[in-house]
Design an enzyme around this catalytic site. Structure first.
Site, PDB file in Angstrom:
ATOM      1  N   HIS A  18       9.648  -3.053 -17.903  1.00  0.00           N
ATOM      2  CA  HIS A  18      10.134  -1.675 -17.815  1.00  0.00           C
ATOM      3  C   HIS A  18      11.504  -1.600 -18.471  1.00  0.00           C
ATOM      4  O   HIS A  18      12.004  -2.600 -18.994  1.00  0.00           O
ATOM      5  CB  HIS A  18      10.150  -1.195 -16.365  1.00  0.00           C
ATOM      6  N   HIS A  21      14.171  -4.209 -17.586  1.00  0.00           N
ATOM      7  CA  HIS A  21      14.047  -5.497 -18.285  1.00  0.00           C
ATOM      8  C   HIS A  21      14.669  -5.390 -19.672  1.00  0.00           C
ATOM      9  O   HIS A  21      15.420  -6.250 -20.102  1.00  0.00           O
ATOM     10  CB  HIS A  21      12.572  -5.883 -18.482  1.00  0.00           C
ATOM     11  N   CYS A 126       5.841  -9.326   4.766  1.00  0.00           N
ATOM     12  CA  CYS A 126       5.155  -8.347   3.929  1.00  0.00           C
ATOM     13  C   CYS A 126       4.712  -9.043   2.649  1.00  0.00           C
ATOM     14  O   CYS A 126       5.527  -9.604   1.925  1.00  0.00           O
ATOM     15  CB  CYS A 126       6.072  -7.168   3.577  1.00  0.00           C
ATOM     16  N   CYS A 129       6.267  -7.545  -0.566  1.00  0.00           N
ATOM     17  CA  CYS A 129       7.653  -7.965  -0.798  1.00  0.00           C
ATOM     18  C   CYS A 129       7.754  -9.478  -0.972  1.00  0.00           C
ATOM     19  O   CYS A 129       8.766  -9.979  -1.444  1.00  0.00           O
ATOM     20  CB  CYS A 129       8.549  -7.586   0.376  1.00  0.00           C
ATOM     21  N   CYS A 144       6.469  -1.811   6.415  1.00  0.00           N
ATOM     22  CA  CYS A 144       7.417  -2.158   5.362  1.00  0.00           C
ATOM     23  C   CYS A 144       7.831  -0.865   4.670  1.00  0.00           C
ATOM     24  O   CYS A 144       6.982  -0.095   4.243  1.00  0.00           O
ATOM     25  CB  CYS A 144       6.763  -3.090   4.344  1.00  0.00           C
ATOM     26  N   HIS A 147       6.408  -0.732   1.011  1.00  0.00           N
ATOM     27  CA  HIS A 147       4.962  -0.767   0.758  1.00  0.00           C
ATOM     28  C   HIS A 147       4.144   0.056   1.746  1.00  0.00           C
ATOM     29  O   HIS A 147       2.949   0.219   1.573  1.00  0.00           O
ATOM     30  CB  HIS A 147       4.477  -2.222   0.749  1.00  0.00           C
ATOM     31  N   LYS A 297      15.040   8.163  -9.554  1.00  0.00           N
ATOM     32  CA  LYS A 297      14.529   6.811  -9.526  1.00  0.00           C
ATOM     33  C   LYS A 297      13.183   6.800 -10.251  1.00  0.00           C
ATOM     34  O   LYS A 297      12.371   7.702 -10.069  1.00  0.00           O
ATOM     35  CB  LYS A 297      14.357   6.372  -8.067  1.00  0.00           C
ATOM     36  N   LYS A 300       5.987   5.693 -10.515  1.00  0.00           N
ATOM     37  CA  LYS A 300       4.709   6.107 -11.100  1.00  0.00           C
ATOM     38  C   LYS A 300       4.318   7.489 -10.608  1.00  0.00           C
ATOM     39  O   LYS A 300       3.817   8.311 -11.366  1.00  0.00           O
ATOM     40  CB  LYS A 300       3.608   5.097 -10.740  1.00  0.00           C
TER      41      LYS A 300
HETATM   42 ZN   LIG Z   1       6.829  -4.710   1.400  1.00  0.00          ZN
END
Ligand SMILES: [Zn+2]
Length: 500
Positions: A18, A21, A126, A129, A144, A147, A297, A300
């Site tokens: 992305h 990077h 998790c 994570c 979490c 997630h 931020k 998607k």
């Molecule tokens: Zn997580």
């Protein structure tokens, strides 16, 4: 001659590259190219982090070997070298044997120092994570927060690393700048985090929980957790396992370039690991921020994820490189907006740089038959020296954005010089001698602009150098003079203007 060893964080191969990077790789590349041009013996490492539960689960879902998934995904990161015009000397993959051997050796050294011990670990794990989450960090439903999944309650035998033993030494290294953290605000953040001391960290997982990784030396029921596996890449890549000459030459790293989210691991755990194993610590950690998209931020679901490859395809690697270095504060958060991209491209690359090159080349054609006039001795170095000094200070202080600003000031200087001298009027007045001097000096300003942009937009630098007929070495460390009588070539616009 001094050496300069710079690394990026290795990228986890569970997702495509992305814009964050791209930012980090380009920042590191600019530093590496700058140091090469200064004749420093430079080594630039990047790579991929290929172990862990996430890639293992992705492979299982697809019904293929995990190695196949990581091979495919690593290929995408390897190809960035060409796409983003990166000059990395090496690319480490944590599934390579050279890495595994080095990671094991580091573990063994830490064990010999009495810093690895076995204990029971209990917690909420998790999978997304790949980490235990503290009770206080779970959301109101016990999920979490990243997630939205319920973590697994795990109790397991782990090896632990006695990081607490090194708290004081780590603090001292950071306070004294023996480990320099840039910017200062991150240094203070890290010192606050160390506070009264660092806790020991879990350093392995049972193989049932973490089936894809490096076996713990002497206990193949356990696999190294990410610290020993991933952070060690900075030394394994350059030959730590055999203590090679290459390793002795380049270690300690001069700069670890990382994102702000992994500072605590690099300035805490990693430093402790090296101290434990009796390996020198890196000299500096440079920390960049996060990139938002159109003020939000990137996610998607918002549909605002910026794909760096799409920008390179449409506008070229240099346009993206310049924008990221120019627009995003080098050591802080910044925003990627398409409107700003077009503005900066048009005003600085098309109108600023492109226009200056075009004017100087056209006037040389018109008044000097496209030849570099004989006015050697009209060197502009002294007039530009203050800019070069500012540029060096900014580059050494990890402020690449400021170096772009200096470049623009030199370009403005060149454009203003032509506006003031008005060679088209001097020519009408028959003052040929003065016209030649103005042309020579303008060509020389361009030559210096090329030197300044070489680390930032190397392909553009090469194009202009080619137009001017200047000889340079591959790494820009040898930068030739203007050749009197040499041909100055016309070429297509470097940066054709974009529609607003
Ligand atoms: Zn997580």
């Amino acid at each position: 001659m001094s050496k300069f060893y710079v690394t990026t964080a290795i990228a986890y191969v569970n997702a495509p590259p992305h814009i964050g990077h791209a930012l980090e790789f380009i920042q590191a590349d600019v530093l590496a190219r700058y140091h090469r041009a200064k004749k420093d013996d430079t080594y630039f490492l990047t790579g991929t982090d290929e172990h862990g539960v996430k890639v293992y689960e992705i492979a299982k879902e697809k019904g293929v070997e995990t190695q196949q998934i990581v091979d495919e995904n690593a290929e995408i990161f390897i190809s960035l070298k060409e796409i983003l015009e990166l000059s990395n000397d090496d690319f480490i993959r944590t599934t390579q044997d050279r890495h595994k051997a080095g990671a094991r050796k580091l573990w063994e050294k830490m064990e010999e120092a009495g810093d690895i011990y076995k204990d029971t670990y209990k917690g909420n794990y998790c999978v997304g994570c790949e980490a235990y989450i503290a009770e206080k960090d779970l959301d109101e439903n016990g999920m979490c927060p990243n997630h939205k999944k319920k973590p697994k309650l795990l109790e397991e035998e782990n090896y632990f690393f006695r990081l607490s033993k090194y708290s004081d030494k780590i603090r001292e290294a950071i306070e004294s700048d023996r480990l320099k953290i840039v910017p200062e605000s991150r240094k203070n953040e890290m010192l606050n985090l160390i506070g009264d001391g660092l806790h020991d960290v879990s350093f392995s997982r049972p193989k049932e929980v973490l089936p894809w990784g490096i076996d713990v030396p002497g206990d193949d029921s356990q696999v190294m957790y990410v610290w020993g596996d991933a952070l060690s890449n900075y030394i394994t890549a350059i030959g730590y396992s055999a203590e090679s000459e290459h390793f002795k030459k380049y270690w300690p790293a001069d700069v670890h370039l990382i994102g702000k989210d992994i500072l605590r691991f690099h300035a805490g755990i990693w430093i402790g690991m090296l101290m434990s194993a009796g390996v020198e610590i890196p000299r500096a950690i440079y920390v960049h921020g996060f990139v938002t998209s159109e003020g939000h931020k990137m996610s998607k679901s918002l549909g605002n994820v910026v794909d760096p490859l799409e920008y390179v395809e449409k506008y070229g690697a240099d346009a993206l490189r310049y924008f990221l270095m120019r627009e995003i504060p080098t050591a802080d958060d910044g925003d990627f907006s398409h409107g700003r991209f077009v503005d900066v491209y048009n005003s600085e690359l098309a109108n600023g740089l492109g226009n200056l090159v075009n004017r100087v080349v056209m006037m040389t054609e018109k008044y000097a038959k496209s030849r570099v006039p004989n006015k050697a001795g009209s060197d502009v170095y002294e007039d530009l020296k203050e800019y070069f000094d500012k540029y060096d200070v900014a580059m050494k202080g990890f402020d690449i954005k400021e170096t772009c600003d200096v470049v623009m000031r030199v370009i403005d200087y060149g454009n203003k010089y032509l506006d003031d001298k008005k060679p088209w009027i001097l020519a009408k007045e028959g003052k040929d001698d003065e016209v030649m001097e103005v042309l020579y000096r303008s060509l020389d300003i361009l030559r210096y602009v090329c030197m300044l942009i070489a680390p930032i937009i190397p392909a553009t630098c090469r194009k202009i150098i080619d137009q001017l007929g200047i000889e340079v070495s591959e790494d820009f460390s040898e930068f030739g003079e203007l050749k009197v009588g040499g041909n100055v070539k016309k070429a297509d616009a470097l940066f054709p203007r974009l529609e607003e």
